[in-house]
Design a protein around this motif. Structure first.
Motif, short mmCIF file in Angstrom:
data_model
loop_
_atom_site.label_atom_id
_atom_site.label_comp_id
_atom_site.label_asym_id
_atom_site.label_seq_id
_atom_site.Cartn_x
_atom_site.Cartn_y
_atom_site.Cartn_z
N TYR A 1 39.10 4.95 -31.29
CA TYR A 1 37.57 5.48 -31.83
C TYR A 1 36.39 5.72 -31.98
O TYR A 1 35.72 3.89 -31.29
CB TYR A 1 38.09 4.74 -33.27
CG TYR A 1 39.30 4.98 -33.94
CD1 TYR A 1 39.87 5.83 -35.03
CD2 TYR A 1 40.45 3.34 -34.06
CE1 TYR A 1 41.22 6.16 -35.39
CE2 TYR A 1 41.34 4.17 -34.62
CZ TYR A 1 42.32 4.88 -35.19
OH TYR A 1 43.32 5.20 -35.34
N THR A 2 36.53 6.61 -31.93
CA THR A 2 34.53 7.34 -32.08
C THR A 2 33.67 7.41 -32.87
O THR A 2 34.76 9.05 -33.61
CB THR A 2 34.18 8.05 -30.79
OG1 THR A 2 34.93 7.75 -29.80
CG2 THR A 2 32.84 8.44 -30.66
N PHE A 3 32.96 6.60 -33.51
CA PHE A 3 32.20 7.43 -34.96
C PHE A 3 31.15 8.19 -33.90
O PHE A 3 30.26 7.48 -33.73
CB PHE A 3 32.21 6.09 -35.52
CG PHE A 3 33.23 5.68 -35.82
CD1 PHE A 3 34.51 5.73 -37.26
CD2 PHE A 3 33.96 4.25 -35.57
CE1 PHE A 3 35.13 5.46 -37.42
CE2 PHE A 3 34.55 3.76 -36.10
CZ PHE A 3 35.41 4.12 -36.99
N ILE A 4 31.22 9.19 -35.00
CA ILE A 4 29.77 9.72 -34.48
C ILE A 4 28.83 10.31 -35.64
O ILE A 4 29.49 10.75 -36.62
CB ILE A 4 29.95 11.57 -33.84
CG1 ILE A 4 31.04 11.41 -32.51
CG2 ILE A 4 28.91 12.52 -33.44
CD1 ILE A 4 31.86 12.30 -32.16
N GLY A 5 27.57 9.60 -36.01
CA GLY A 5 27.05 10.19 -37.02
C GLY A 5 25.82 10.96 -36.78
O GLY A 5 25.31 10.94 -36.02
N ASP A 6 25.23 11.42 -37.56
CA ASP A 6 23.84 12.65 -38.43
C ASP A 6 24.08 13.03 -37.12
O ASP A 6 23.21 13.13 -36.36
CB ASP A 6 22.97 11.18 -38.34
CG ASP A 6 23.18 10.73 -39.84
OD1 ASP A 6 23.31 11.21 -40.86
OD2 ASP A 6 22.83 9.94 -40.53
N ILE A 7 24.64 14.65 -36.47
CA ILE A 7 24.37 15.51 -36.17
C ILE A 7 23.31 16.01 -35.91
O ILE A 7 22.60 16.93 -35.07
CB ILE A 7 25.64 16.17 -34.77
CG1 ILE A 7 26.22 16.95 -36.03
CG2 ILE A 7 26.81 15.25 -34.73
CD1 ILE A 7 27.61 17.57 -35.86
N HIS A 8 23.07 16.76 -37.47
CA HIS A 8 21.84 17.00 -37.69
C HIS A 8 21.84 18.42 -36.46
O HIS A 8 20.52 18.93 -36.14
CB HIS A 8 20.49 17.00 -37.47
CG HIS A 8 20.09 15.75 -38.84
ND1 HIS A 8 20.40 15.59 -39.40
CD2 HIS A 8 20.89 13.89 -38.52
CE1 HIS A 8 20.73 15.21 -40.91
NE2 HIS A 8 20.81 13.85 -39.86
N SER A 9 22.78 19.21 -36.23
CA SER A 9 22.90 20.34 -35.73
C SER A 9 22.23 20.62 -34.35
O SER A 9 22.46 21.45 -33.14
CB SER A 9 21.90 21.35 -36.67
OG SER A 9 22.01 21.56 -37.53
N ALA A 10 22.11 19.11 -33.86
CA ALA A 10 21.83 19.07 -32.41
C ALA A 10 23.16 19.46 -31.35
O ALA A 10 24.62 18.48 -30.75
CB ALA A 10 21.65 17.58 -32.45
N SER A 11 23.74 20.68 -30.87
CA SER A 11 25.31 20.88 -30.07
C SER A 11 24.68 20.42 -29.43
O SER A 11 25.71 20.06 -28.45
CB SER A 11 25.30 22.20 -30.76
OG SER A 11 24.07 23.17 -30.26
N ASP A 12 23.48 20.64 -28.44
CA ASP A 12 23.48 19.62 -26.92
C ASP A 12 23.60 18.93 -26.52
O ASP A 12 24.36 17.91 -26.45
CB ASP A 12 22.21 20.00 -26.47
CG ASP A 12 22.12 22.09 -25.76
OD1 ASP A 12 22.88 22.87 -25.98
OD2 ASP A 12 20.76 22.28 -26.70
N ASN B 1 31.74 15.36 -23.78
CA ASN B 1 32.04 15.45 -22.42
C ASN B 1 32.24 14.31 -21.84
O ASN B 1 33.00 13.42 -20.96
CB ASN B 1 31.19 16.07 -21.71
CG ASN B 1 31.48 17.36 -21.98
OD1 ASN B 1 32.26 18.29 -22.33
ND2 ASN B 1 30.15 18.39 -21.28
N ALA B 2 31.52 12.57 -23.02
CA ALA B 2 31.52 11.55 -21.92
C ALA B 2 32.51 10.80 -22.52
O ALA B 2 32.91 9.55 -22.23
CB ALA B 2 30.32 10.77 -22.21
N ILE B 3 33.72 11.35 -23.88
CA ILE B 3 34.44 10.34 -24.14
C ILE B 3 35.94 11.12 -23.66
O ILE B 3 36.06 12.59 -23.43
CB ILE B 3 34.37 10.54 -25.66
CG1 ILE B 3 33.63 11.83 -26.80
CG2 ILE B 3 33.14 9.26 -25.48
CD1 ILE B 3 34.09 11.11 -27.74
N ASN B 4 36.94 10.85 -23.77
CA ASN B 4 38.19 10.93 -23.48
C ASN B 4 38.75 11.86 -25.87
O ASN B 4 39.45 10.75 -25.76
CB ASN B 4 38.93 10.23 -23.11
CG ASN B 4 40.66 10.82 -22.82
OD1 ASN B 4 40.36 12.19 -22.68
ND2 ASN B 4 41.63 10.08 -21.89
#
Length: 51
Positions: free
Chosen positions: A3-14, A21-24
């Motif tokens: 499981y990969t948890f991603i928080g608060d991307i705030h429109s940071a598409s790059d 790209n770093a995870i499967n």
């Protein structure tokens, strides 16, 4: 399965693209937490990257 948890991307598409790209993404489960929209431009790019 990992499981990969991603928080608060705030429109940071790059930054999100680098992370994805770093995870499967085919074997791992992605859990998005927090804010998707921030003060930066790029919300549409962030939200449609993996559609």
């Amino acid at each position: 399965m990992n499981y990969t948890f991603i928080g608060d991307i705030h429109s940071a598409s790059d930054d999100l693209k680098v992370l994805l790209n770093a995870i499967n993404t085919e074997e791992d489960r992605l859990i998005f937490l927090g804010d998707y929209i921030g003060q930066q431009l790029g919300i549409f790019q962030s939200m449609k990257k993996r559609n």
